[in-house]
Design a protein around this motif. Structure first.
Motif, PDB file in Angstrom:
ATOM      1  N   TRP A 294       0.977  -1.009   0.017  1.00 35.76           N
ATOM      2  CA  TRP A 294       0.074   0.198  -0.043  1.00 35.76           C
ATOM      3  C   TRP A 294       0.771   1.248   0.094  1.00 35.76           C
ATOM      4  O   TRP A 294       0.446   2.397  -0.266  1.00 35.76           O
ATOM      5  CB  TRP A 294      -0.907   0.016   1.182  1.00 35.76           C
ATOM      6  N   PHE A 295       2.108   1.208   0.369  1.00 38.80           N
ATOM      7  CA  PHE A 295       3.033   2.340   0.116  1.00 38.80           C
ATOM      8  C   PHE A 295       3.258   2.612  -1.345  1.00 38.80           C
ATOM      9  O   PHE A 295       3.534   3.816  -1.743  1.00 38.80           O
ATOM     10  CB  PHE A 295       4.289   1.935   0.771  1.00 38.80           C
ATOM     11  N   TRP A 345      -1.305   5.564   3.352  1.00 36.27           N
ATOM     12  CA  TRP A 345      -1.355   4.091   2.845  1.00 36.27           C
ATOM     13  C   TRP A 345      -2.150   3.152   3.718  1.00 36.27           C
ATOM     14  O   TRP A 345      -2.859   2.384   3.350  1.00 36.27           O
ATOM     15  CB  TRP A 345      -0.021   3.541   2.571  1.00 36.27           C
ATOM     16  N   ALA A 346      -1.934   3.448   5.299  1.00 30.55           N
ATOM     17  CA  ALA A 346      -2.593   2.611   6.076  1.00 30.55           C
ATOM     18  C   ALA A 346      -3.971   2.678   6.469  1.00 30.55           C
ATOM     19  O   ALA A 346      -4.710   2.067   7.103  1.00 30.55           O
ATOM     20  CB  ALA A 346      -1.648   2.689   7.295  1.00 30.55           C
ATOM     21  N   HIS A 347      -4.532   3.879   5.656  1.00 30.54           N
ATOM     22  CA  HIS A 347      -6.119   3.707   5.759  1.00 30.54           C
ATOM     23  C   HIS A 347      -6.690   2.664   4.955  1.00 30.54           C
ATOM     24  O   HIS A 347      -8.162   2.427   5.048  1.00 30.54           O
ATOM     25  CB  HIS A 347      -6.733   5.019   5.110  1.00 30.54           C
ATOM     26  N   HIS A 348      -5.755   1.896   4.227  1.00 30.50           N
ATOM     27  CA  HIS A 348      -6.162   0.267   3.847  1.00 30.50           C
ATOM     28  C   HIS A 348      -6.314  -0.655   4.673  1.00 30.50           C
ATOM     29  O   HIS A 348      -6.460  -1.746   4.229  1.00 30.50           O
ATOM     30  CB  HIS A 348      -5.406   0.232   2.387  1.00 30.50           C
ATOM     31  N   THR A 352      -6.370  -4.354  10.264  1.00 27.34           N
ATOM     32  CA  THR A 352      -5.274  -5.198  10.365  1.00 27.34           C
ATOM     33  C   THR A 352      -4.790  -5.256  11.872  1.00 27.34           C
ATOM     34  O   THR A 352      -3.726  -5.935  12.291  1.00 27.34           O
ATOM     35  CB  THR A 352      -3.989  -4.769   9.458  1.00 27.34           C
ATOM     36  N   GLY A 353      -5.542  -4.520  12.783  1.00 27.70           N
ATOM     37  CA  GLY A 353      -4.888  -4.539  14.220  1.00 27.70           C
ATOM     38  C   GLY A 353      -3.962  -3.360  14.259  1.00 27.70           C
ATOM     39  O   GLY A 353      -3.234  -3.498  15.471  1.00 27.70           O
ATOM     40  N   LEU A 354      -4.261  -2.377  13.451  1.00 28.35           N
ATOM     41  CA  LEU A 354      -3.561  -1.123  13.592  1.00 28.35           C
ATOM     42  C   LEU A 354      -3.646  -0.463  14.799  1.00 28.35           C
ATOM     43  O   LEU A 354      -4.666  -0.303  15.386  1.00 28.35           O
ATOM     44  CB  LEU A 354      -3.873  -0.307  12.314  1.00 28.35           C
ATOM     45  N   VAL A 361      -3.965   9.181  13.000  1.00 27.84           N
ATOM     46  CA  VAL A 361      -3.166  10.030  12.549  1.00 27.84           C
ATOM     47  C   VAL A 361      -3.472   9.745  10.739  1.00 27.84           C
ATOM     48  O   VAL A 361      -3.790  10.793   9.989  1.00 27.84           O
ATOM     49  CB  VAL A 361      -1.606   9.604  12.625  1.00 27.84           C
ATOM     50  N   PHE A 362      -3.730   8.430  10.266  1.00 26.79           N
ATOM     51  CA  PHE A 362      -3.902   8.453   9.106  1.00 26.79           C
ATOM     52  C   PHE A 362      -5.401   8.714   8.593  1.00 26.79           C
ATOM     53  O   PHE A 362      -5.682   9.082   7.432  1.00 26.79           O
ATOM     54  CB  PHE A 362      -3.928   6.854   8.594  1.00 26.79           C
ATOM     55  N   VAL A 363      -6.408   8.750   9.478  1.00 24.16           N
ATOM     56  CA  VAL A 363      -7.818   9.237   9.310  1.00 24.16           C
ATOM     57  C   VAL A 363      -7.605  10.765   8.734  1.00 24.16           C
ATOM     58  O   VAL A 363      -7.958  11.204   8.033  1.00 24.16           O
ATOM     59  CB  VAL A 363      -8.676   9.172  10.392  1.00 24.16           C
ATOM     60  N   LEU A 364      -6.837  11.375   9.788  1.00 24.35           N
ATOM     61  CA  LEU A 364      -6.636  12.864   9.487  1.00 24.35           C
ATOM     62  C   LEU A 364      -5.747  13.204   8.303  1.00 24.35           C
ATOM     63  O   LEU A 364      -6.411  14.168   7.479  1.00 24.35           O
ATOM     64  CB  LEU A 364      -5.773  13.485  10.758  1.00 24.35           C
TER      65      LEU A 364
END
Length: 604
Positions: A294-295, A345-348, A352-354, A361-364
């Motif tokens: 996803w990066f 990328w981590a909004h995908h 996953t247990g993030l 932070v990724f939402v923002l």
């Protein structure tokens, strides 16, 4: 010299457009002109036609699996004659279904919307619009196409291996992709898929480096960075995104090859396989692959979208007969999108247990990327506002792109929220969102570009009547196919399932699934109509008789009608202004090559 005299001279130059084969004419053989060509225009056509072949194959795959989803209990004997053991008794097998879904996603995302879109229009437009004879390295440019072509052949061959093509999803998550024994679709077909993708990445990197070098180093006299058309800026940022993110995917693929074939444990740990037993692997993490994938995967969304955005900006301005609204704001939004694309990328990966704080932070950052996107939409709409609009097929597809980008983008705000995404993840809501905002919208950008620049590519026009039919059926079909999927997703309907009829909760969607499948077939047939129009018009279309049929300001329309290798027969024109002087000082358009008059109201 007055404006009137300058414009008269420009028009006089138009009137004797002719087929000139460049300032350094040389005799090409068939192989050097059409096959191993180093002319950026021919390479662009090679990318376009190869991409179109893949678009037909990828579209056909979607028709086949929609047939299964719409008519899960029906039998189609003709399917067995086409697919053999993958459609025994006229019904697609589960293995074939997952292989179709996987290959459809792979070729549409990478081979059509990345190589087909960027490869075509970056190659074709960059030298013509910046005022260069060719790319910085024509040989490297040729190699970039042939790496892509080789990747295509290997991907195509994976469809015919005995165990079948890869069937673990286009995202290739381990352990399905990391274990030969995970499924029939994880055997030789997967190895071929990885090799094909590795060659595709090499092609993208060769192309991207070439595009960047050409834009930075080979602009004609007077072509400052702030006089570049927005198309070129968009292609520049696209190339930068690709050069920075594709190597990460390649490294992820190399580690996958090691896990599959050399006993390493980058992605494998504590796994039990039926019929094989417990694996000896330990210490690896399948989540590592998701981070690496996803990066690339999120910048990839904008590698696909940005070229379409750039072309749409150009086409809307030309056909509204107005300057693009907020040129510098458009540049700023392109730059912001390019930066933020690497930070979301981590909004995908919310399921996953993030870590929840990291998720916030990724939402923002995900919601922040809506701001530059909204700026672009506002500027397109204000360019259209009160414009003297010409509804050419290219313009209709450009407006269609804006519509799809707005409606598809709004649903991204839902999915960018971690709390909502946990419910909607891997549902049909996600399918609807990314098909509208990325898949169909980018295809509309591609169609807009083909209709607009076809006269420069082939010296002929596409048939307008067929173009209008193509547009209206495609946009109506796109909304009829994907908008209802949002409601299916909200009801919890999961994606990638072979047969929904066995669930009591999803039986209610049987008729809707049939409707979607029927519309998908109609839309696919309409694309065949476009293909016929395209191939017929190359040889029999109405001939272009003036240099500048759209009365556009950019440099590509100052070349001969069918430019040879080298583009301009004499000296490369000098640039005196930005590319969006439409409806200014009593003139409908003022080309970039027109010197600035003393009495002008304002200059760029």
């Amino acid at each position: 010299m007055s404006h009137e005299a300058t414009l008269h001279n420009h028009e006089g130059h138009e009137s004797h457009g002719h087929d000139d084969h460049g300032h350094h004419e040389h005799h090409d053989t068939f192989l050097t002109k059409y096959v191993f060509s180093q002319d950026h225009k021919m390479i662009a056509k090679q990318f376009l036609i190869t991409g179109m072949v893949w678009a037909v194959l990828g579209g056909l795959m979607s028709v086949l699996f929609r047939l299964q989803l719409g008519y899960p209990d029906a039998s189609f004997p003709w399917l067995e004659s086409i697919l053999g053991k993958w459609a025994k008794g006229g019904q697609i097998t589960p293995e074939a279904y997952y292989a179709l879904v996987t290959t459809h996603g792979t070729v549409l995302v990478f081979f059509v919307l990345t190589a087909g879109l960027s490869g075509t229009f970056a190659n074709f437009l960059i030298p013509l619009q910046v005022g260069a004879r060719d790319m910085a390295s024509p040989f490297m440019n040729m190699l970039s196409y042939w790496f892509f072509f080789t990747a295509s052949i290997i991907m195509l061959s994976s469809l015919f291996v005995e165990t079948g093509p890869f069937s673990g999803g286009w995202t290739a998550y381990p352990p399905l992709s990391a274990l030969h024994d995970a499924s029939p679709g994880s055997k030789t077909g997967m190895d071929l898929w990885i090799i094909s993708m590795a060659l595709f990445v090499v092609s993208s990197l060769l192309g991207g480096l070439n595009y960047i070098a050409t834009i930075l180093n080979m602009r004609t006299k007077g072509m400052s960075m702030t006089r570049l058309p927005l198309t070129i800026w968009a292609l520049f940022f696209t190339a930068v995104l690709g050069v920075l993110s594709f190597p990460v995917l390649l490294s992820g693929m190399i580690l996958l090859i090691f896990d599959r074939n050399f006993g390493t444990s980058f992605y494998l740990s504590d796994i039990y396989v039926n019929g094989v037993g417990a694996l000896s692997n330990e210490g690896g993490s399948a989540i590592l692959f998701q981070h690496l994938f996803w990066f690339l995967g999120h910048p990839e969304v904008y590698i696909i979208l940005l070229p379409a955005m750039g072309m749409v900006s150009e086409i809307i301005s030309v056909n509204s007969r107005k300057p693009i609204f907020g040129y510098m704001a458009m540049l700023g939004s392109l730059f912001s999108i390019a930066i933020l694309a690497f930070l979301v990328w981590a909004h995908h990966m919310f399921v996953t247990g993030l870590n929840p704080f990291l998720g916030s932070v990724f939402v923002l950052l995900t919601l922040l990327i809506a701001v530059p996107s909204a700026i672009k939409v506002f500027n397109w709409l204000t360019t259209l506002w009160r414009g003297n609009i010409r509804f050419t097929p290219g313009m209709l597809f450009a407006i269609g792109f804006v519509s799809l980008f707005i409606s598809g983008g709004l649903t991204g705000i839902w999915l960018g929220n971690a709390a909502l995404d946990i419910y909607l993840h891997d549902s049909y809501f996600v399918v609807a969102h990314f098909h509208i905002v990325m898949g169909v919208a980018s295809m509309f950008g591609m169609f807009a570009g083909v209709y607009h620049w076809f006269p420069k590519m082939y010296g002929r026009y596409l048939n307008n009547s067929l173009g209008y039919i193509h547009f209206w059926i495609t946009i109506a079909g796109a909304y009829l196919i994907f908008w209802p999927m949002h409601y299916q997703g909200l009801a919890g309907m999961p994606r990638r399932y072979f047969d929904f009829s066995i669930w009591e909760s999803f039986k209610q969607f049987a008729e809707l699934n049939r409707f979607i499948s029927t519309v998908a077939m109609i839309v696919f047939a309409t694309q065949i109509l476009f293909l016929i129009n395209f191939l017929y018009s190359i040889f029999k279309g109405r001939k272009v008789t003036v240099l500048n049929p759209w009365e556009s300001n950019t440099l590509e329309w100052t070349t001969p009608i069918r430019p040879g290798h080298g583009n301009w027969p004499g000296e490369i024109p000098e640039v005196h202004r930005w590319p969006y002087d439409y409806g200014k000082d009593g003139h409908d358009f003022i080309p970039q090559t027109t010197p600035v008059g003393e009495d002008e109201t304002g200059t760029h």
